[in-house]
Scaffold this motif. Sequence first.
Motif, PDB file in Angstrom:
ATOM      1  N   ILE A  63       0.840  -1.201   0.000  1.00  0.00           N
ATOM      2  CA  ILE A  63       0.000   0.000   0.000  1.00  0.00           C
ATOM      3  C   ILE A  63       0.874   1.248   0.000  1.00  0.00           C
ATOM      4  CG2 ILE A  63      -1.618   1.348   1.394  1.00  0.00           C
ATOM      5  CD1 ILE A  63      -2.829  -1.338   2.304  1.00  0.00           C
ATOM      6  N   SER A  64       1.911   1.251   0.827  1.00  0.00           N
ATOM      7  CA  SER A  64       2.789   2.412   0.940  1.00  0.00           C
ATOM      8  C   SER A  64       3.553   2.675  -0.355  1.00  0.00           C
ATOM      9  CB  SER A  64       3.788   2.202   2.091  1.00  0.00           C
ATOM     10  OG  SER A  64       3.112   2.052   3.322  1.00  0.00           O
ATOM     11  N   ALA A  65       3.757   1.621  -1.140  1.00  0.00           N
ATOM     12  CA  ALA A  65       4.512   1.756  -2.386  1.00  0.00           C
ATOM     13  C   ALA A  65       3.654   2.266  -3.542  1.00  0.00           C
ATOM     14  CB  ALA A  65       5.139   0.413  -2.759  1.00  0.00           C
ATOM     15  N   ALA A  66       2.369   2.535  -3.283  1.00  0.00           N
ATOM     16  CA  ALA A  66       1.468   3.073  -4.315  1.00  0.00           C
ATOM     17  C   ALA A  66       1.012   4.462  -3.877  1.00  0.00           C
ATOM     18  CB  ALA A  66       0.276   2.141  -4.517  1.00  0.00           C
ATOM     19  N   PRO A  67       1.815   5.494  -4.098  1.00  0.00           N
ATOM     20  CA  PRO A  67       1.482   6.837  -3.601  1.00  0.00           C
ATOM     21  C   PRO A  67       0.186   7.395  -4.161  1.00  0.00           C
ATOM     22  CG  PRO A  67       3.312   6.917  -5.169  1.00  0.00           C
ATOM     23  CD  PRO A  67       3.088   5.472  -4.835  1.00  0.00           C
ATOM     24  N   GLU A  68      -0.230   6.909  -5.331  1.00  0.00           N
ATOM     25  CA  GLU A  68      -1.478   7.403  -5.918  1.00  0.00           C
ATOM     26  C   GLU A  68      -2.695   6.999  -5.087  1.00  0.00           C
ATOM     27  OE1 GLU A  68       1.432   6.187  -9.218  1.00  0.00           O
ATOM     28  OE2 GLU A  68       0.649   5.353  -7.337  1.00  0.00           O
ATOM     29  N   TYR A  69      -2.549   5.953  -4.294  1.00  0.00           N
ATOM     30  CA  TYR A  69      -3.647   5.484  -3.458  1.00  0.00           C
ATOM     31  C   TYR A  69      -3.513   5.957  -2.011  1.00  0.00           C
ATOM     32  CZ  TYR A  69      -4.527   2.174  -7.316  1.00  0.00           C
ATOM     33  OH  TYR A  69      -4.784   1.599  -8.541  1.00  0.00           O
ATOM     34  N   ALA A  70      -2.448   6.677  -1.701  1.00  0.00           N
ATOM     35  CA  ALA A  70      -2.156   7.036  -0.315  1.00  0.00           C
ATOM     36  C   ALA A  70      -3.271   7.861   0.312  1.00  0.00           C
ATOM     37  CB  ALA A  70      -0.826   7.794  -0.239  1.00  0.00           C
ATOM     38  N   ALA A  71      -3.798   8.829  -0.428  1.00  0.00           N
ATOM     39  CA  ALA A  71      -4.830   9.703   0.135  1.00  0.00           C
ATOM     40  C   ALA A  71      -6.060   8.904   0.540  1.00  0.00           C
ATOM     41  CB  ALA A  71      -5.203  10.798  -0.863  1.00  0.00           C
ATOM     42  N   PHE A  73      -6.249   5.554   1.314  1.00  0.00           N
ATOM     43  CA  PHE A  73      -6.003   4.674   2.458  1.00  0.00           C
ATOM     44  C   PHE A  73      -5.797   5.463   3.742  1.00  0.00           C
ATOM     45  CE2 PHE A  73      -4.862   1.456  -0.811  1.00  0.00           C
ATOM     46  CZ  PHE A  73      -5.686   0.440  -0.366  1.00  0.00           C
ATOM     47  N   ASP A  74      -5.109   6.602   3.661  1.00  0.00           N
ATOM     48  CA  ASP A  74      -4.899   7.412   4.857  1.00  0.00           C
ATOM     49  C   ASP A  74      -6.224   7.922   5.415  1.00  0.00           C
ATOM     50  OD1 ASP A  74      -2.193   7.034   4.649  1.00  0.00           O
ATOM     51  OD2 ASP A  74      -1.749   9.009   3.790  1.00  0.00           O
ATOM     52  N   ARG A  75      -7.102   8.373   4.525  1.00  0.00           N
ATOM     53  CA  ARG A  75      -8.376   8.905   4.993  1.00  0.00           C
ATOM     54  C   ARG A  75      -9.297   7.789   5.483  1.00  0.00           C
ATOM     55  NH1 ARG A  75     -12.495  13.299   2.156  1.00  0.00           N
ATOM     56  NH2 ARG A  75     -13.350  14.000   4.132  1.00  0.00           N
ATOM     57  N   LEU A  76      -9.257   6.644   4.815  1.00  0.00           N
ATOM     58  CA  LEU A  76     -10.051   5.508   5.277  1.00  0.00           C
ATOM     59  C   LEU A  76      -9.622   5.103   6.678  1.00  0.00           C
ATOM     60  CD1 LEU A  76     -12.122   3.236   4.680  1.00  0.00           C
ATOM     61  CD2 LEU A  76     -10.197   1.878   3.801  1.00  0.00           C
ATOM     62  N   LYS A  77      -8.320   5.028   6.907  1.00  0.00           N
ATOM     63  CA  LYS A  77      -7.805   4.617   8.215  1.00  0.00           C
ATOM     64  C   LYS A  77      -8.195   5.620   9.296  1.00  0.00           C
ATOM     65  CE  LYS A  77      -3.529   2.984  10.382  1.00  0.00           C
ATOM     66  NZ  LYS A  77      -2.068   2.753  10.159  1.00  0.00           N
ATOM     67  N   LEU A 181     -11.478   7.781  -3.919  1.00  0.00           N
ATOM     68  CA  LEU A 181     -11.504   8.859  -2.937  1.00  0.00           C
ATOM     69  C   LEU A 181     -12.808   9.652  -3.016  1.00  0.00           C
ATOM     70  CD1 LEU A 181      -9.774  10.135  -0.717  1.00  0.00           C
ATOM     71  CD2 LEU A 181      -8.798  11.657  -2.457  1.00  0.00           C
ATOM     72  N   ALA A 182     -13.346   9.808  -4.222  1.00  0.00           N
ATOM     73  CA  ALA A 182     -14.625  10.511  -4.376  1.00  0.00           C
ATOM     74  C   ALA A 182     -15.738   9.772  -3.644  1.00  0.00           C
ATOM     75  CB  ALA A 182     -14.965  10.651  -5.860  1.00  0.00           C
ATOM     76  N   GLY A 183     -15.730   8.449  -3.729  1.00  0.00           N
ATOM     77  CA  GLY A 183     -16.732   7.668  -3.017  1.00  0.00           C
ATOM     78  C   GLY A 183     -16.582   7.798  -1.506  1.00  0.00           C
ATOM     79  N   LEU A 184     -15.348   7.753  -1.022  1.00  0.00           N
ATOM     80  CA  LEU A 184     -15.094   7.888   0.409  1.00  0.00           C
ATOM     81  C   LEU A 184     -15.497   9.273   0.908  1.00  0.00           C
ATOM     82  CD1 LEU A 184     -13.918   7.060   3.122  1.00  0.00           C
ATOM     83  CD2 LEU A 184     -11.630   7.528   2.217  1.00  0.00           C
TER      84      LEU A 184
END
Length: 273
Positions: A63-71, A73-77, A181-184
């Motif tokens: 997960i950490s190696a995919a910066p495009e998804y970071a926002a 996962f960080d917000r979900l957490k 991210l739009a869904g979240l």
Amino acid sequence: MNILRLVLLGLAAVAALLLSWSFLQQALQAPTSIESGRETPPGSSRHLLAEMHATREKLVATISAAPEYAAFFDRLKTLYPADYESFLSNATKRGVVTGETANADRLLSDAVRTLRLSHGILAAKADTEALNRIFTMQLNVMRALAVADEKLCVDFLYGNASSAFFDFSATHRMLVGDMALAGLAAVADGQAQPVERTAPDDNDFALLDKALREKGLNDAEISAVLDGKMSDPPIEPRRMCRAGQIYLETLAAMPEPGRSRIYGLAVELMARS
């Protein structure tokens, strides 16, 4: 008119190829040997725990190696820690049982589905801007798919599971991450400041039908995007992909409050799918 089958697109496609509940239950059963499938003796439980810990660490690293998804996962957490933990726990169990290599695109899909099943209904109560963003991102993904693979574009349109979508995601991570991210964001908005909307009425759908015809869609294409009815012979992928884009473009141009009523229903159906 049947209620839009097309409204199930997008988040359902991102959540493709997930484990069934029966498989998850299998992963929760007594510790098994990966090689033989037989139950391991009690003394092996320490080894299993170590393996699960190592697998979890690999998933977090992926997960950490995919910066495009970071926002996302960080917000979900931060916003929904129980959902984050649930998705990560299930992904860890799957990794131990199957030995499959972690994949960031699959993990995003898992996380989106976990959120959708637990809190997705809240997105239907999001404000107009947040609802608009969900469908804007779906249209952007469809446009990119139309260039990359028109057949996959049609699969996305109907939420059909396909490993090819993960291949597409791997080369369009910023786009797919923004859609997730739009869904979240809509879920969080709907929870914080819920907007109560009435269901779309016959007039809303009549206006949409009329606008689609004015955009050049024929009876078969309108039936395909609104009612989920496939013609015989089927509409060829290039035209069906374009029809889906026209649908989203036309819906986005509808006047309020009809547009938000349909958007709200669409998101509600996504959450229940």
